[in-house]
Design a protein around this motif. Structure first.
Motif, short mmCIF file in Angstrom:
data_model
loop_
_atom_site.label_atom_id
_atom_site.label_comp_id
_atom_site.label_asym_id
_atom_site.label_seq_id
_atom_site.Cartn_x
_atom_site.Cartn_y
_atom_site.Cartn_z
N ALA A 51 0.83 -1.21 0.00
CA ALA A 51 0.00 0.00 0.00
C ALA A 51 0.86 1.26 0.00
N ALA A 52 1.95 1.27 0.77
CA ALA A 52 2.81 2.45 0.85
C ALA A 52 3.49 2.74 -0.48
N ILE A 69 2.27 2.09 -3.54
CA ILE A 69 1.29 2.73 -4.43
C ILE A 69 1.09 4.19 -4.03
N ARG A 70 0.99 4.47 -2.73
CA ARG A 70 0.76 5.85 -2.29
C ARG A 70 1.93 6.75 -2.69
N ARG A 71 3.12 6.20 -2.73
CA ARG A 71 4.28 7.00 -3.12
C ARG A 71 4.18 7.45 -4.58
N ASP A 93 1.06 7.32 -6.52
CA ASP A 93 -0.27 7.82 -6.92
C ASP A 93 -1.16 7.86 -5.69
N PRO A 94 -0.96 8.83 -4.80
CA PRO A 94 -1.53 8.76 -3.46
C PRO A 94 -3.03 8.96 -3.35
N ASP A 95 -3.67 9.58 -4.32
CA ASP A 95 -5.05 10.02 -4.13
C ASP A 95 -6.10 9.10 -4.73
N ILE A 124 -6.34 5.51 -4.20
CA ILE A 124 -6.60 4.25 -3.51
C ILE A 124 -7.21 4.54 -2.15
N GLU A 125 -8.00 3.60 -1.68
CA GLU A 125 -8.52 3.64 -0.32
C GLU A 125 -8.12 2.34 0.38
N THR A 126 -7.82 2.44 1.66
CA THR A 126 -7.49 1.25 2.44
C THR A 126 -8.28 1.24 3.74
N LEU A 136 -7.64 -3.04 0.15
CA LEU A 136 -7.26 -1.95 -0.73
C LEU A 136 -8.19 -1.93 -1.93
#
Length: 246
Positions: free
Chosen positions: A122-123, A125-127, A129-131, A133-135, A154
Motif C-alpha cells: 500500500a505504501a 502505491i501511495r508513493r 499515486d496517493p489520491d 486508492i482507499e485502504t 485496498l
C-alpha cells in the motif's frame, strides 16, 4: 461526471457491437449455447507498447474454505470494484484462518472485489499515486495465534475507459433477449492517449482489471515480491527486467 455504479460500455465499444460482421448474429433458444463471433483486429496490440500492465495475484495462499470473515456484514454494504469503503459496515474487518501462519506470507491476495495487501504494498502505491486508492486496516489471526500486522483491504478508485476495442480481440455473444455483450481476448490493446501522470487505475467497464505503470510494477516487486505478478495486456506475463520505463 463520475462513473455510474453499474458499469456501462463506452461509445467505442457500442460502435463495435454495430460492426457489419455481426449483422447475422441471432439469438438461440435458452437451452442452447449462446451464439457468438470473434472480431479480429487488423492492427493488433504488440508486446511492450503500453506503459501499463495488469496486476495479478497468486491464488494458492488463501483458500476461501480456510478463512472466516468473523464480523462480515450481510449484505456487506458496499459495491467494491472502485467504490471504495465509504459504506462499509460491521466495524474493522476481522478474519480467522484455520491453519498456522506460513513461513512466507504473501504480500497480497484477492478477496471478493478487493485486494488484501501488506503495508509495504500500500505504501508503494501511495508513493506513486496517493489520491486514488482507499485502504481499511484489518485484523487477521492464524490458528496458532499469530497475526498479520498492518495488512489492509485496498481498493483502487480511479476509473478509466482504457481499452482500445478496435485493436483488441473481441468475443461478442448475444443473449436470448437479443442484447450483445463483449469479452476481450488476447492480444488486448490499451488506448495510446491514457494520461501520462497516471500510475494506477481500474478499467471503468471491466472493473476487475487493475492496471499500473511499469515503473510502479517494478517498485512493487522490489518492495513486496511475494504474491504478485504482472501481465502485459498484449502478450501475457512480464519479467522484472521488462518493467523499466517503456
Amino acid at each position: 461526471m463520475s462513473e455510474p455504479r453499474i458499469p456501462r460500455l463506452p461509445p467505442e465499444a457500442l460502435e463495435l457491437l454495430d460492426d457489419p460482421q455481426l449483422a447475422d448474429l441471432r439469438p438461440r433458444p435458452a437451452n442452447l449455447p449462446r451464439a457468438g463471433k470473434t472480431l479480429m483486429p487488423s492492427n493488433p496490440a504488440k508486446a511492450g507498447e503500453s506503459r501499463f500492465v495488469v496486476i495479478r495475484t497468486d491464488f494458492d495462499y488463501v483458500q476461501p474454505s480456510n478463512v472466516v470473515w468473523v464480523n462480515q456484514p450481510n449484505p456487506p454494504g458496499w459495491l467494491g470494484h472502485g467504490a471504495g469503503f465509504a459504506s462499509l459496515r460491521g466495524g474493522r474487518p476481522r478474519f480467522t484462518e484455520d491453519q498456522p501462519r506460513p513461513a512466507q506470507v504473501s504480500g497480497g491476495w484477492n478477496y471478493a472485489s478487493w485486494m488484501i495487501v501488506s503495508p509495504r504494498f500500500a505504501a508503494t502505491i501511495r508513493r506513486f499515486d496517493p489520491d486514488v486508492i482507499e485502504t481499511v486496516e484489518i485484523d487477521w489471526e492464524f490458528a496458532d495465534g499469530q497475526k498479520l500486522e498492518g495488512y489492509a483491504f485496498l481498493d483502487v478508485t480511479r476509473l478509466l475507459h482504457a481499452y482500445d476495442y478496435r485493436r483488441s480481440v473481441a468475443h461478442v455473444k448475444i443473449h436470448e433477449s437479443g442484447q450483445k455483450f463483449i469479452h476481450l481476448g488476447a492480444p488486448t490493446a490499451l488506448k495510446a492517449d491514457l494520461p501520462a501522470n497516471v500510475h494506477v487505475f481500474r478499467e471503468a467497464y471491466f472493473r476487475g482489471d487493475v492496471f499500473c505503470s511499469r515503473e510502479l510494477a517494478k517498485a512493487l516487486l522490489e518492495a513486496e515480491p511475494h504474491g504478485f505478478y504482472f501481465a502485459d495486456p498484449a502478450s501475457g506475463l512480464v519479467s522484472l527486467s521488462e518493467l523499466g520505463p517503456s
